[in-house]
Design a protein around this motif. Structure first.
Motif, PDB file in Angstrom:
ATOM      1  N   VAL A 119     -33.709  22.383 -62.000  1.00 48.89           N
ATOM      2  CA  VAL A 119     -32.423  21.383 -62.446  1.00 48.89           C
ATOM      3  C   VAL A 119     -31.390  21.517 -61.585  1.00 48.89           C
ATOM      4  N   VAL A 120     -30.978  22.827 -61.374  1.00 50.03           N
ATOM      5  CA  VAL A 120     -29.916  23.047 -60.595  1.00 50.03           C
ATOM      6  C   VAL A 120     -30.076  22.308 -59.160  1.00 50.03           C
ATOM      7  N   SER A 121     -31.042  22.772 -58.573  1.00 48.71           N
ATOM      8  CA  SER A 121     -31.254  22.128 -57.069  1.00 48.71           C
ATOM      9  C   SER A 121     -31.036  20.717 -57.118  1.00 48.71           C
ATOM     10  N   ILE A 122     -31.763  19.855 -58.387  1.00 52.23           N
ATOM     11  CA  ILE A 122     -31.920  18.537 -58.337  1.00 52.23           C
ATOM     12  C   ILE A 122     -30.370  17.989 -58.531  1.00 52.23           C
ATOM     13  N   MET A 123     -29.575  18.444 -59.382  1.00 54.27           N
ATOM     14  CA  MET A 123     -28.097  18.153 -59.700  1.00 54.27           C
ATOM     15  C   MET A 123     -27.385  18.366 -58.581  1.00 54.27           C
ATOM     16  N   ILE A 124     -27.539  19.349 -57.701  1.00 52.20           N
ATOM     17  CA  ILE A 124     -27.023  19.458 -56.545  1.00 52.20           C
ATOM     18  C   ILE A 124     -27.085  18.337 -55.415  1.00 52.20           C
ATOM     19  N   ALA A 125     -28.577  17.849 -55.593  1.00 50.35           N
ATOM     20  CA  ALA A 125     -28.597  16.811 -54.557  1.00 50.35           C
ATOM     21  C   ALA A 125     -28.235  15.489 -55.060  1.00 50.35           C
ATOM     22  N   LEU A 126     -27.918  15.206 -56.477  1.00 52.36           N
ATOM     23  CA  LEU A 126     -27.611  13.971 -57.129  1.00 52.36           C
ATOM     24  C   LEU A 126     -26.108  13.778 -56.834  1.00 52.36           C
ATOM     25  N   VAL A 127     -25.553  14.976 -57.526  1.00 51.00           N
ATOM     26  CA  VAL A 127     -23.889  14.888 -57.708  1.00 51.00           C
ATOM     27  C   VAL A 127     -23.414  15.015 -56.203  1.00 51.00           C
ATOM     28  N   HIS A 128     -23.316  14.203 -55.452  1.00 54.82           N
ATOM     29  CA  HIS A 128     -22.843  14.622 -53.867  1.00 54.82           C
ATOM     30  C   HIS A 128     -22.204  13.309 -53.528  1.00 54.82           C
TER      31      HIS A 128
ATOM     32  N   GLN B 167     -18.623  17.283 -56.150  1.00 56.25           N
ATOM     33  CA  GLN B 167     -20.090  17.895 -55.821  1.00 56.25           C
ATOM     34  C   GLN B 167     -20.326  19.105 -56.875  1.00 56.25           C
TER      35      GLN B 167
ATOM     36  N   LYS C 187     -22.280  22.930 -56.681  1.00 53.53           N
ATOM     37  CA  LYS C 187     -22.387  23.871 -55.896  1.00 53.53           C
ATOM     38  C   LYS C 187     -23.503  24.870 -56.800  1.00 53.53           C
ATOM     39  N   ALA C 188     -24.350  25.544 -56.163  1.00 56.97           N
ATOM     40  CA  ALA C 188     -25.153  26.560 -56.801  1.00 56.97           C
ATOM     41  C   ALA C 188     -24.440  27.767 -57.124  1.00 56.97           C
TER      42      ALA C 188
END
Lengths: 206, 212
Positions: B156-165, B171, B173-174
């Protein structure tokens, strides 16, 4: 040979199995673990499934899975883009872990099973299949595409309040891919494959 | 009868049966499988030690995984940091009960249960407990099944990072919590793989040969 012995991996109980095996599922008498599945058409089904998985996997990776737009600005996410952003932000451990579990391991697994079952289906038996099937068995636990699917769904729920989410063609390819992979895992039984590999060994010795 | 009584081992990869009767110590002796060339042990090597060590390591990492933030959301309004627990609370308060439940189960309950079950299994084998073998077998199978599902949060974290950019201001960040959480999942998976379930059925000081 009328019988064959199998040692259960979970409880170490030795059981007899008639050889050639009758159709059905053989369970360990002690612990109930499935020892052996013999249903017709396993090789053909797995060959078809692995080709389908291969195509769907390529599709799912090529196009974006989700597209998110807020106030006119748009961004899209894919397996590869999420790894790219993780890498650019400096989270190397996460980038490597996500890369391995969602791209590398599933791709290797799907490609190798396509090669293996294709060769078996077309009647080829060869000793180099031994490292193939060893790799398949060892990397299997590390393919986590179904978990990624649930993660995608959770992200959709999280973001649907903030903006517009569009699901691309990759999303649906992914949705179809997951049950196909699950079905392949379910019907796969390595015993007949090992028998076929042994046949090739026997031929070579003569 | 069981393989260990007849000194028969089985290859984990190709299920070939091997004869170990000429080896003296059936704990660490190994042979190469004639069919596939893999190493075959009677029981997994140092199973209890490795499994317990990995579980302890994952418990140590579990604490920062929950304390540190999973992700930092940078917007015009400031930076919001979410830990696993605060994410669950957010979902509850905003009405998405199902998702809150899913994340609660997958990220908090599942790893915790896994660690407890693995510790219990290791301890019961160490003490040579004879009863409830079938139940412990089922517990181990449960552990193997649920292990990977804790990765949901990481994805979920990695998808959110990719989508909210969007540009430099908005943005995601993890956070450090995500990395620790990832390590917890991997370590518990390795701990379950190190544990040999056949040990559950091995001797111990049993007065009766009773299978439950």
């Amino acid at each position: 040979m009328g019988k064959r012995y199998i040692c259960c991996h979970k409880c170490d109980e030795i059981s007899e199995i008639p050889y050639p095996p009758r159709k059905g599922r053989y369970k360990c008498p002690n612990c109930g673990h499935t020892l052996f599945r013999n249903y017709p058409g396993m090789i053909e089904k797995l060959y078809a499934m692995s080709i389908a998985s291969f195509i769907l996997f390529i599709l799912a990776n090529y196009y974006p899975i989700l597209t998110f737009s807020v106030i006119g600005k748009e961004s899209s996410a894919n397996f590869a883009t999420s790894i790219e952003y993780l890498y650019l932000d400096g989270d190397y451990i996460m980038a490597i872990a996500v890369f391995m579990t969602t791209i590398l391991v599933p791709f290797v697994y799907i490609t190798l099973s396509m090669v293996l079952f294709g060769l078996l289906y077309h009647g080829k038996r060869a000793l180099f299949m031994i490292p193939l099937i060893k790799i398949l068995e060892e990397i299997r636990p590390w393919g986590m595409l179904d978990v990624f699917m649930v993660g995608t769904l959770v992200s959709i729920v999280k973001l649907v309040k903030m903006g517009d989410i569009h699901t691309g063609i990759s999303f649906w390819a992914f949705v179809i891919l997951i049950p196909i992979l699950a079905y392949s895992h379910m019907i796969f039984d390595p015993h007949p494959v090992w028998d076929m590999i042994e046949e090739s060994d026997g031929k070579k010795r003569r | 009868m069981r393989g260990i009584e007849k000194s028969i081992g089985s290859c984990p990869i190709c299920h070939q049966l091997l004869d170990f009767s000429k080896e003296e110590d059936d704990g660490s002796a190994f042979r190469y499988c004639p069919r596939c060339g893999s190493e075959v042990y009677m029981r997994k090597k140092d199973s209890l030690q490795r499994s317990v060590a990995l579980v302890i390591a994952s418990i140590i990492f579990y604490i920062p995984a929950n304390l540190f933030a999973m992700m930092h959301v940078h917007t015009f309004a400031g930076t919001e940091s979410d830990t696993i627990i605060s994410g669950i609370i957010y979902f509850f308060e905003s009405g998405s009960y199902l998702i809150a439940f899913v994340i609660l189960i997958a990220s908090v309950v599942v790893p915790f249960i896994k660690m407890v079950i693995l510790l219990y299994l290791n301890y019961s084998v160490h003490k040579g407990v004879c009863k409830s073998r079938q139940r412990r077998q089922k517990l181990y199978q449960l552990t193997e099944l649920i292990g990977r599902w804790s990765m949901v949060d990481v994805y979920v974290v990695s998808i959110m990072i990719a989508l909210v950019h969007f540009g430099a201001f908005t943005q995601i960040k993890a956070g450090a919590g995500a990395i620790y959480f990832l390590l917890v999942v991997i370590l518990t998976m390795l701990a379950a793989m190190a544990f040999d379930p056949r040990l559950i059925w091995d001797g111990g000081n049993c007065k009766e040969e009773k299978m439950e």
